[in-house]
Design a protein around this motif. Structure first.
Motif, PDB file in Angstrom:
ATOM      1  N   GLU A  79       0.868  -1.121   0.155  1.00  0.00           N
ATOM      2  CA  GLU A  79       0.214  -0.141   0.105  1.00  0.00           C
ATOM      3  C   GLU A  79       0.934   1.252  -0.005  1.00  0.00           C
ATOM      4  OE1 GLU A  79      -2.975   0.749   3.402  1.00  0.00           O
ATOM      5  OE2 GLU A  79      -3.475  -1.282   2.722  1.00  0.00           O
ATOM      6  N   SER A  81       0.840   5.345   0.629  1.00  0.00           N
ATOM      7  CA  SER A  81       0.189   6.201   1.560  1.00  0.00           C
ATOM      8  C   SER A  81       0.056   7.399   0.591  1.00  0.00           C
ATOM      9  CB  SER A  81       0.862   6.936   2.487  1.00  0.00           C
ATOM     10  OG  SER A  81       2.240   7.421   2.081  1.00  0.00           O
ATOM     11  N   ASP A  82      -1.068   8.257   0.885  1.00  0.00           N
ATOM     12  CA  ASP A  82      -1.461   9.196   0.131  1.00  0.00           C
ATOM     13  C   ASP A  82      -0.359  10.303  -0.511  1.00  0.00           C
ATOM     14  OD1 ASP A  82      -3.987   8.171  -0.145  1.00  0.00           O
ATOM     15  OD2 ASP A  82      -4.897   9.306   1.406  1.00  0.00           O
ATOM     16  N   THR A  86       5.163   6.848   2.161  1.00  0.00           N
ATOM     17  CA  THR A  86       5.253   5.637   3.013  1.00  0.00           C
ATOM     18  C   THR A  86       4.815   4.394   2.116  1.00  0.00           C
ATOM     19  OG1 THR A  86       4.965   7.110   4.902  1.00  0.00           O
ATOM     20  CG2 THR A  86       4.636   4.728   5.073  1.00  0.00           C
ATOM     21  N   THR A  88       3.745   0.473   2.651  1.00  0.00           N
ATOM     22  CA  THR A  88       3.682  -0.583   3.692  1.00  0.00           C
ATOM     23  C   THR A  88       3.332  -2.011   3.004  1.00  0.00           C
ATOM     24  OG1 THR A  88       2.466   0.979   5.307  1.00  0.00           O
ATOM     25  CG2 THR A  88       2.261  -1.481   5.602  1.00  0.00           C
TER      26      THR A  88
END
Lengths: 504, 279, 312
Positions: A79, A81-82, A86, A88
């Motif tokens: 994933e 982050s926006d 980041t 994950t």
């Protein structure tokens, strides 16, 4: 007399030994390559040969599927982050070759080792990684310095392979990678005979169910091109790298052999040393480029099997500017440019090393430059000297080749076109602030259309300013025997060994 | 053997013929080398990309190479370098080696011990290392190849002649000469050398051939002639990838080397015999 | 002095030779330009990594210090570690040595009988068609580029006929013989002519020697004279040449090793020189030196057996 006795001995030997060469019950895929394995530690070399080996031993978080698209590897899912900073990743249940589980700790250890170890040969792909953390057994959180579009692709690069933290810490770095490293990929080392061959055997714990589809592989170092061809023809190997161009057409017609000429990220070009006269003058560089008939050169060098190069980046890369017309062959313009430049008529030095075919290329360049009044003499040195003189700027022109280990052009641009990325644009001393900025901007841009525009602009500027003279984009000249199926080489120099089946 | 005298007679008739034939071949190459621009009929470095790898034809009697260059012209121009190589690569080591071997073998003692240790050290050195290092320090090119050769190849001559001298110096006529009080230098040069020289001459001529071929294998380390210079060894090495499809690129420079070698060897045989007769 | 003590003395002479060799090889290798680290780490290695590794191997220290460290280790039997492979040099060399020795012995087994037969045939038929054809063949043998011959043999006997493998070394003794046959023949083809020419010249010289004429006049049978006098006396120079050539082959079988992909010392040497793998090059040089001196000694001992006039 000697001939008769040799003939007799030959016949006797042949009688005794018929069938002696047949393989055992095990099905090894045998590959002959001119490139050597010199270390089993993925962080310690970025040289051809080693990177082919690393790919087989150490699995990465992501992999390329058969269409060349990024697919889940050791990481089942991820994933972003926006804010794009980041990543994950969730690891799947996978095991090292010794049966221990591959954990988030191992991933963090492996990635930071490549980024931080003082002897890490090629930390560039992970340069934007600010922080790596194991959130739990199976979750890795990677934080970036700034949003960085090529990052996921870089996690697939050969040196981002996962090694066992426990083992490296227990045995120490030297011992752990000396001869029988704990591996996370499809294979483990059975026997390594430096300067000769590396024998791999299937890892019992590889995460992909049913893979590798063979018992193992033998990577044999064979320096002589004629020998590789002979080994292919006599069935002693199942695949061979770098068949000479002149023998490609012949081998394509042979039964039981295939020469698919797979696309590569290789580019043949000539470096021009912009740190000293005469190539510090852009007009001399442009003259040198206009003097070269790239189409004729590509045809002569590869017997028509390679595309002439039109920009400073390899043709197989994403965002390659394929519509760009390139630098026109225009000797008249070259002469005019040369006259208006500061070129003083002195001989320039074409520095070459002992890589295949490069003499031929150097002689071609010399002749075409002579035709427009740019005089050159060729100096051939061995590779050790070449690599000492190039970084020191002790050359004027240096025909050679390079490739990129991912399809994303970011690393290629930093390596070859960037004046502030550490190696002064492949030691040419080319340094255009606009280009340096564009490279950063393109890496931070996630929108494919905008990235395309940025990379096109980079290619236009660097090609016009002749940061290097692009010459041609050769495909791989790998030969494959019908004994194996599913073996190919990805554009970024990785064998698809785990997909390979021995069918005969 | 009953026909011994006849064989002997026919031999003495053959000697001059052998030398004459060998010398004629060498002379032919020397003339070709000097007159290369006249005989070649084409520029050896002229590239023609529309005519690469063409088999031998009327236009190109030896075909064209991978850059469309005329192989015949390159072979003729190559003679300039290769004939010179056969001389410059052999003479200095020969002179050094014979001098060392002759004196150390004849006088023995400390001189011999030191010289033979030097021989041991030199002979124990892998040739390529020495050449790479020397050329590395002096810069690439053929001249430095000769220097490297001189530093290495003298050993074979020194050993060959020493083996002869060690046996010869106990011969009766040498002992007689010593007893008569001739100067040692005179004995060495007048009596020992002529009797010990024939294996040297024989070897030198074969050595010339080896020098030319070794020069070729150095080409790939960038230590031989620099491109695009036409030199047979480099031409053969360059033709390597095409050895199956375009045999003529390797074949004709190879043939040239064979004939030049034949010339050297014929002269060598003839000379060996002639030297024996006069001694 | 007994032969044994002479041999002992000769072995003592080895010490200054080895010291001389270690100094010169160290200097030559170190002074020759070229950067080993860059080739090792790859084109794209960072400057930092390159200088780190250089430091790690002590390549940034003064030359004398490097040499003393090297000699210190050497005296403890440690040849150092390969820069490229990080493996002990001794181990690496021991791995490659048997293959080259096998090849050299193989070449000798093919070459020596062929040389003796051909040289005698040529000398006894001097000027005849046998002599002439041997001469023409030997010129061809010596001048044919080894790599060309090797490629041709491998294509014909290996690929077309399938009688011999074109690469590798095999696992068993029989397989070694099978795998190394073409490499050995390719080497013998230039070695035999060299030896034949030498031996033939020597035989001819002896045939005209005074003592031979004297023996003949005494009515001794021609065959007896040849075996008992001519041949034994002619063999000496050739024996020395053979010694030189054996030593040469150990380090220079590189062309056939490369063409037939036989991983031997020659191939290791070339790749180590090109890769500037200093300690491997030095280790090989020492091993090579040792081999050469031993071969020379053997030849000298055999010489005294053949001809008592020669002193060790």
């Amino acid at each position: 007399m000697i001939w008769r006795s040799i003939g007799a001995a030959a016949a006797v030997a042949a009688c005794i030994l018929t069938g002696a060469g047949s393989a055992g019950s095990e099905e090894l895929v045998r590959i002959a390559s001119p490139y050597k394995t010199t270390t089993l530690d993925p962080s310690r070399s970025a040289a051809a040969g080693n990177i082919e080996t690393f790919g087989q031993l150490y699995a990465r978080l992501l992999r390329r599927d058969q269409n060349g698209e990024l697919a889940p590897g050791l990481a089942e899912s991820w994933e972003i982050s926006d804010d794009g900073k980041t990543v994950t990743l969730t690891l799947r249940d996978a095991k090292f070759s010794d049966g221990s589980p591959i954990t988030a700790e191992d991933v963090v250890f492996s990635l930071l080792r490549v980024r931080d170890h003082p002897e890490s040969a090629y930390p560039a792909p992970l340069q934007q990684l600010a922080e790596a953390k194991a959130k739990d057994e199976k979750t890795v959180v990677l934080t970036l310095e700034h949003p960085f579009a090529p990052f996921l692709g870089n996690l697939e690069v050969f040196n981002a392979g996962i090694v066992s933290k426990t083992d490296v810490e227990a045995r120490g770095e030297e011992e752990a990678f000396a001869s029988d490293p704990v591996t996370s990929g499809p294979y483990q080392v059975r026997e390594w005979r430096p300067n000769d061959r590396l024998v791999l055997e299937a890892s019992p714990n590889y995460w992909r169910e049913g893979y590798p589809k063979n018992d193992g592989a033998e990577l044999i170092e064979v320096g002589s091109e004629n020998t590789r061809v002979a080994m292919m023809l006599s069935g002693e190997v199942d695949a061979a790298r770098e068949i000479p161009w002149s023998q490609v057409s012949d081998l394509q017609t042979r039964e039981g052999l295939e020469m698919p000429l797979e696309p590569s990220t290789v580019i043949y070009m000539t470096l021009l040393n912009e740190g000293r006269a005469p190539f510090d003058d852009v007009r001399v560089r442009q003259a040198a480029a206009h003097a070269i008939d790239v189409k004729a050169v590509a045809k002569a060098m590869t017997f028509g099997h390679a595309e002439p190069a039109n920009t400073t980046l390899p043709g197989a890369l994403d965002f390659h500017h394929s519509e760009y017309p390139g630098i026109a062959y225009d000797p008249a313009k070259a002469k005019a440019l040369l006259e208006e430049s500061d070129y003083d008529g002195e001989d320039i030095v074409i520095l070459i090393s002992d890589i295949a075919d490069i003499d031929k290329l150097a002689v071609l360049l010399q002749a075409q430059w002579a035709a427009v009044g740019l005089k050159a003499k060729i100096e051939k040195v061995d590779r050790g000297v070449w690599w000492e003189r190039i970084p020191n700027g002790d050359y004027d022109a240096a025909p050679s080749w390079w490739y990129n280990e991912t399809m994303d052009p970011d690393l290629a641009a930093r390596w070859a076109l960037c004046g502030t990325c550490g190696n002064r644009s492949f030691y040419t001393n080319y340094d255009d602030p606009k280009v340096n900025e564009l490279i950063e901007a393109a890496a931070a841009e996630f929108d494919p259309e905008k990235r395309t525009a940025l990379y096109h602009e980079i290619q236009e500027i660097t090609t016009t300013e002749v940061s290097q003279i692009p010459l041609y984009y050769p495909p791989f000249t790998n030969a494959y025997s019908a004994r194996v199926e599913g073996l190919q080489m990805t554009p970024a120099l990785q064998w698809t060994l785990e997909e390979t089946e021995v069918v005969e | 053997m009953s026909d011994e005298p006849a064989a002997f007679a026919s031999m003495s008739r053959k000697v001059p013929f052998e030398i004459a034939l060998g010398a004629a071949i060498l002379a032919a190459w020397v003339i070709l080398a000097i007159g290369a621009p006249v005989f070649a009929g084409a520029d050896p470095n002229a590239i023609d990309l529309l005519a690469i790898l063409q088999p031998p034809s009327l236009n190109h009697p030896f075909g064209t190479d991978h850059l469309g260059r005329d192989v015949f012209a390159r072979v003729v121009f190559g003679a300039r370098i290769d004939v010179w190589m056969g001389v410059a690569g052999v003479l200095p080591p020969l002179v050094i080696g014979v001098t060392v071997g002759l004196f150390s073998g004849y006088f023995g003692g400390l001189l011999d011990t030191v010289m033979m240790r030097l021989v041991d050290i030199t002979v124990a050195f892998p040739f390529f290392i020495l050449v790479i290092a020397i050329v590395g320090m002096l810069g690439p090119g053929l001249g430095n190849y000769f220097i490297a050769l001189a530093l290495v190849a003298w050993v074979s001559y020194a050993r060959l002649i020493r083996a002869e001298v060690v046996v010869l110096k106990n011969a009766e006529y040498i002992q007689a000469a010593r007893a008569l009080g001739y100067h040692p230098l005179y004995i060495v040069l007048r009596h020992v050398l002529p009797n010990a020289i024939s294996p040297i001459v024989v070897y030198a001529m074969s050595d010339a051939v080896l020098v030319i071929l070794a020069g070729a294998s150095l080409g790939f380390l960038g230590l031989g002639a620099q491109p695009p210079t036409a030199e047979w060894g480099v031409m053969i090495a360059d033709g390597q990838p095409y050895v199956i499809d375009a045999w003529w690129i390797c074949f004709f420079p190879g043939l040239a080397a064979v004939t030049l070698g034949l010339g050297f060897l014929l002269v060598s045989d003839g000379l060996a015999h002639a030297l024996k007769v006069t001694s | 002095m007994s032969r044994l003590s002479v041999i002992g003395q000769r072995l003592l002479h080895l010490i200054p030779v080895l010291i001389g060799i270690s100094v010169i090889s160290f200097l030559l290798v170190k002074l020759s330009p070229g950067d080993p680290i860059r080739m090792l780490l790859g084109d794209r290695a960072t400057e930092e990594a390159v200088s780190m590794v250089r430091e790690r191997y002590g390549l940034d220290r003064p030359l004398l210090e490097q040499y003393l460290v090297y000699i210190g280790n050497l005296l403890q039997g440690d040849l150092g570690r390969s820069i490229r492979y990080r493996l002990p040099v001794g181990e690496l060399i021991l791995d490659f040595l048997p293959r080259t020795l096998f090849l050299v012995l193989y070449v000798m087994c093919l070459s020596v009988p062929a040389t003796v037969l051909l040289a005698i045939a040529a000398a006894r038929n001097q000027g005849g068609w046998i002599d002439q054809s041997i001469r023409v063949l030997s010129v061809c043998g010596m001048t044919i580029p080894v790599f060309w011959l090797a490629v041709m043999l491998s294509r014909f006997f290996g690929v077309e006929l399938g009688w011999f493998p074109v690469s590798g070394y095999g696992e068993t003794f029989i397989e070694h013989l099978h795998h190394l046959f073409l490499p050995a023949v390719s080497t013998a083809v230039w070695l035999v002519p060299l030896l034949v020419r030498n031996l033939r010249a020597a035989i001819l010289e002896q045939m005209e020697a005074d003592y031979v004429t004297a023996s003949r006049s005494k009515g001794l049978p021609e065959g007896y004279i040849f075996r008992r006098h001519i041949f034994l006396n002619s063999v000496l120079p050739t024996l020395h040449l053979l010694g030189v050539m054996v030593a040469f082959l150990i380090g220079s079988s590189v062309v056939v090793e490369i063409v037939y992909a036989v991983p031997g010392l020659g191939a290791l040497m070339i790749s180590s020189v090109i890769g500037r793998d200093y300690y491997v090059v030095q280790g090989l040089t020492l091993v090579y030196a040792l081999g050469t001196v031993l071969v020379t000694l053997t030849v000298d001992v055999i010489s005294t057996l053949v001809d008592p006039r020669v002193k060790l």
